[in-house]
Design an enzyme around this catalytic site. Structure first.
Site, PDB file in Angstrom:
ATOM      1  N   THR B 159      48.854  21.226  19.688  1.00 33.98           N
ATOM      2  CA  THR B 159      50.149  21.595  20.164  1.00 33.98           C
ATOM      3  C   THR B 159      50.383  23.072  20.011  1.00 33.98           C
ATOM      4  OG1 THR B 159      50.929  21.021  17.831  1.00 33.98           O
ATOM      5  CG2 THR B 159      51.155  19.665  19.852  1.00 33.98           C
ATOM      6  N   SER B 174      45.963  18.719  15.960  1.00 35.74           N
ATOM      7  CA  SER B 174      47.141  17.696  15.471  1.00 35.74           C
ATOM      8  C   SER B 174      46.622  16.320  15.285  1.00 35.74           C
ATOM      9  CB  SER B 174      48.237  17.582  16.369  1.00 35.74           C
ATOM     10  OG  SER B 174      48.597  19.032  16.718  1.00 35.74           O
ATOM     11  N   GLY B 175      47.274  15.398  14.812  1.00 36.92           N
ATOM     12  CA  GLY B 175      46.926  14.143  14.581  1.00 36.92           C
ATOM     13  C   GLY B 175      46.924  13.650  13.168  1.00 36.92           C
ATOM     14  N   ASN B 243      49.272  17.261   5.916  1.00 32.51           N
ATOM     15  CA  ASN B 243      49.298  16.087   4.884  1.00 32.51           C
ATOM     16  C   ASN B 243      48.149  15.287   4.833  1.00 32.51           C
ATOM     17  OD1 ASN B 243      50.700  15.085   7.700  1.00 32.51           O
ATOM     18  ND2 ASN B 243      49.904  13.256   6.455  1.00 32.51           N
ATOM     19  N   ASP B 286      54.701  13.640   3.234  1.00 29.79           N
ATOM     20  CA  ASP B 286      54.556  14.370   4.464  1.00 29.79           C
ATOM     21  C   ASP B 286      54.951  15.728   4.445  1.00 29.79           C
ATOM     22  OD1 ASP B 286      53.601  14.572   7.011  1.00 29.79           O
ATOM     23  OD2 ASP B 286      55.455  13.560   7.972  1.00 29.79           O
ATOM     24  N   ASP B 288      53.492  18.583   5.104  1.00 31.29           N
ATOM     25  CA  ASP B 288      52.478  19.562   5.621  1.00 31.29           C
ATOM     26  C   ASP B 288      52.724  20.982   5.178  1.00 31.29           C
ATOM     27  OD1 ASP B 288      51.387  18.080   8.460  1.00 31.29           O
ATOM     28  OD2 ASP B 288      53.347  17.271   7.618  1.00 31.29           O
ATOM     29  N   ARG B 313      57.432  23.032   2.896  1.00 28.56           N
ATOM     30  CA  ARG B 313      58.312  21.825   2.842  1.00 28.56           C
ATOM     31  C   ARG B 313      58.779  21.238   1.559  1.00 28.56           C
ATOM     32  NH1 ARG B 313      55.780  18.653   8.169  1.00 28.56           N
ATOM     33  NH2 ARG B 313      56.953  16.752   7.589  1.00 28.56           N
TER      34      ARG B 313
END
Lengths: 253, 533
Positions: B159, B174-175, B243, B286, B288, B313
């Site tokens: 992305t 990504s993933g 993450n 989560d 990241d 985050r």
């Protein structure tokens, strides 16, 4: 995509395609039902009307035959498309015909020798003077790196033999004279009352303000030579089309 | 008619964007996702400033027909704007938004979001949703090559806006929420061949693997789904990691789970990791680390230092030494922060088992979306302030007892917002020299935006707010100066450029690209005199 990948794509041909090629026999049978039941809304050549265009339609390309047949049998809820209870067999045939109208060249029968086609494309035909494949060739005409996946065989054939039947959108030739006397000639990628954007013969993008333009003269005909039918032999035409039909980004590794 | 080939050799001389051009940072052009390599998202343009920004008006809108949630930042090269959506790239006249050409790869089997392109020489680079890198000629849109850099069938996708360096194009994957092993890769700008690859999660037996106990690190996550930043003098790339997987299911992967939720300093020549700093060891929320690592040179502790700034985050604003990776300071930039009692002298958070997700659910702050996310912060060297969209929000975190299985969309749990606590976004200005918040600007809204900031030498901070406005505030004080309602939510960060002597500000909304400039009366125009021959 490297040359090696391109050559691999050529030899593997349609075997690389994600969607199955249509069944020509079923398509022929389906064309009769289509003419009787579907053409009223979708047009006799699938050009659309009350219903959507079905020729060169990406949504159609992504559907499986079973999905297309189911749409024909059940209709589309919430739209004008009614169910056509014509039976599985005939629905499949119509689906094959609809697919044949939308199928990209790589998924269509394309007889000819792609290796010789490439030789003609880059040599005798002089095609690569204006058209690029994977970065090799000119920029005056549309890029053909993905021609096999993005265009139907019929479209490629027509473009090669009758280039003036339709000029690809954004590829009309133009010569613009500016108020300061300079001239810009090339391809009019976009035209409005307020600005014209030209890819020049120099390969650069020229952003021209209407206020600075004295005159714009558009070419009635395509830059593409209209004499390939006589310049190339029939097998050479087939070969060039076989070569172009195999140009696809699907094979990128 | 034949067109002579030699003419094309002339064309190659046009529109070259060199590494040196990109190094200089933004001016008239905007040449990287963040404008510069340092990800400060600060422009020296000052034609639009705090005294006249109230006269900003819409100049043009470009409708992206396939747009549903544009997250892209366009590039501008010599008056031409390049804007992406999933699997497509459009070239526009930057003065009026008219399309010059567009390219779409319609055979890509998936459509993720796309955040933008990179430019080098006369080439543009962008990723497809199924993790291929495509190079296009920037004048014509012609495809030069397409190369796979990750396997979509194994859960990878892409992305991000790639980052073009002197002789490489850097990409990430990504993933990470589905069980992949993340990596950063460098590709050749001329052929797309992979030059190096750095995995963000070690294999069994490699250094760092001990931080995963018995867990199969092939599934460890550590996505690299945002572009990074780059220091040309140190030749170091700074890339953040996502993450560990499964996201909310900590007990199956005991340990720190290196190198997830971290920033990696990578030697641009070799792809070797020079140092790493892990913000959140053993993350189970989560979080990241995908906010851009912002590179600034500031006096710190009485001497000039090369710093890396990063709002995470997890709610802390970090200051690191970007030469060595030394931890300097972390300060909370949100008030709702309960997952740890603080950060120790080495930069490690104090452990707090009470913040671990449970099957019944446990309230922890910040929320899954984090105190800030991938939306761009910015830094203004004149005010010395760092601007960050901050989300005050908590979450009921839950974990699942299901045995994790990679590639099945399993993330090990999830979260819910506490009833009647929707949270709120603020634009906050932080002084990196002290870590203190200097001002804040509240954003009433549904807390669904993912909109970032832009700083300019005009003393203005532009940002997308949480209710579909592009807004401008005074960079020194946070005082409101201007706003415009886009009629839809914003999931992108703004940028600015100059063409024909006029400054513009552009931001993507969900479906359109909006461009603003200072008001000037329109001069009457006669239609162009045209003929056909």
């Amino acid at each position: 995509m490297k040359r090696a990948a391109l050559i691999a794509a050529m030899t593997a041909g349609a075997a690389l395609s994600q969607n199955p090629a249509f069944d020509p026999e079923a398509a022929r049978a389906g064309s009769k039902t289509y003419a009787a039941a579907c053409a009223g809304c979708h047009g006799s050549t699938g050009e659309g009307g009350r219903g959507p265009n079905l020729a060169d339609n990406r949504v159609v390309r992504r559907r499986t035959d079973a999905e297309l047949a189911a749409t024909i049998l059940r209709g589309v809820q919430g739209s004008d498309m009614p169910p056509f209870p014509i039976g599985e067999e005939r629905a499949r045939q119509v689906a094959a015909f609809v697919r044949s109208m939308s199928a990209p060249a790589i998924d269509s029968p394309n007889p000819g020798d792609p290796v010789n086609g490439r030789a003609v494309f880059e040599g005798k035909g002089g095609c690569s003077g204006c058209h690029a494949v994977a970065g090799r060739g000119g920029s005056l005409g549309p890029d053909l790196t993905n021609a096999g996946s993005s265009k139907s065989y019929k479209y490629l054939r027509e473009s090669l033999l009758r280039p003036n039947a339709r000029i690809a959108s954004g590829f009309q030739g133009v010569e613009v004279t500016l108020k300061d006397g300079r001239k810009v000639s090339g391809i009019a990628r976009n035209v409005s009352n307020y600005s014209i954007q030209v890819t020049g013969r120099d390969g650069a993008i020229h952003r021209l303000d209407a206020g600075g333009i004295r005159e714009a003269v558009y070419r009635k005909t395509s830059y593409m030579p209209a004499d390939y039918e006589s310049r190339l032999s029939k097998p050479e035409v087939d070969d060039v089309l076989a070569y172009l039909s195999r140009q696809s980004l699907r094979s990128a590794e | 008619m034949r067109i002579a080939i030699p003419m094309l050799a002339v064309a190659a001389a046009f529109g070259q964007t060199s590494f040196e051009d990109i190094k200089k940072g933004p001016g008239a052009n905007w040449l990287t996702y963040s404008g510069d390599y340092r990800a400060t998202r600060h422009s020296p343009l000052a034609q639009i400033d705090k005294t006249n920004v109230s006269r900003l008006v819409p100049k043009w809108t470009y409708h992206m027909e396939t747009g549903r949630r544009l997250e892209t930042t366009p590039l501008v090269v010599d008056g031409v704007m390049y804007v992406t959506n999933n699997n497509e790239l459009h070239a526009l006249d930057a003065r009026d938004g008219r399309r010059v050409w567009s390219f779409a790869d319609e055979d890509v089997p998936v459509k993720k979001v796309n955040r933008g392109a990179a430019v080098l020489g006369e080439r543009l680079f962008f990723v497809t949703s199924d993790a291929h890198l495509i190079a296009l000629n920037r004048n014509t849109g012609a495809v030069l090559w397409k190369k796979k850099f990750a396997d979509f069938s194994k859960g990878y996708s892409a992305t991000l806006a790639p980052m073009a360096l002197k002789d490489s194009v850097i990409v990430g994957v990504s993933g990470g929420d589905g069980g992949i092993r993340g990596y950063v890769a460098a590709m050749s700008p001329s052929t797309g061949e992979e030059l190096w690859r750095l995995y963000t999660v070690p294999k069994k037996g490699e250094p760092g693997a001990e931080s995963w106990a018995e867990f199969n690190t092939e599934w460890g996550g550590g996505g690299t789904w945002m572009s990074g930043s780059y220091d040309p003098d140190l030749n170091l790339i700074y890339w953040t990691t996502g993450n560990p997987w499964p996201d909310y299911n900590g007990p199956v992967r005991r340990g720190d789970n290196l190198y997830t939720c971290a920033v990696l300093a990578i030697d641009a020549a070799t792809g070797k990791m020079r140092w790493y700093f892990q913000f959140t060891p053993h993350d189970t929320h989560d979080w990241d680390a995908q906010s851009m690592p912002v590179l600034v040179d500031l006096p710190y502790g009485g001497k000039p230092r090369k710093l890396l700034l990063h709002p995470n985050r997890n709610g802390f604003f970090y200051v690191l030494d970007r030469v060595t990776g030394e931890y300097l300071r972390a300060t909370p930039f949100v008030d709702n922060l309960t997952w740890t009692k603080g950060i120790d002298a080495k930069g490690r958070p104090f452990e707090n088992p009470a913040a671990e997700p449970t099957t019944a659910g446990v309230k922890v702050c910040p929320s899954i979306r984090g105190a800030s996310n991938w939306m761009s912060p910015s830094f203004n060297p004149a005010t010395g302030l760092f601007y960050v969209p901050a989300l005050e929000q908590c979450e009921i975190y839950m974990t699942s007892k299901t045995i994790p299985e990679a590639g099945k969309g399993f993330s090990g749990g999830g979260g819910d917002k506490p009833p009647l606590e929707p949270g709120r976004f603020y634009l906050r200005a932080i002084d990196p020299k002290t870590g203190k918040r200097v001002w804040e600007y509240p954003m009433p809204g549904p807390t669904i935006a993912w909109a970032g900031t832009l700083s300019t030498a005009g003393g203005v901070v532009f940002f997308g707010d949480d209710d579909g406005h592009l807004a401008a505030v005074d960079a020194a004080t946070g005082k409101h100066l201007w706003h415009y309602q886009m009629g839809q939510q914003i999931f992108a960060s703004p940028m600015t450029y100059l063409v024909d002597g006029k400054q513009y500000v552009t931001i993507a909304s969900q479906t359109d690209l909006f461009t603003f400039g200072l008001f000037e009366p329109v001069k009457p125009l006669d239609p162009v005199k045209e003929s056909t021959r």
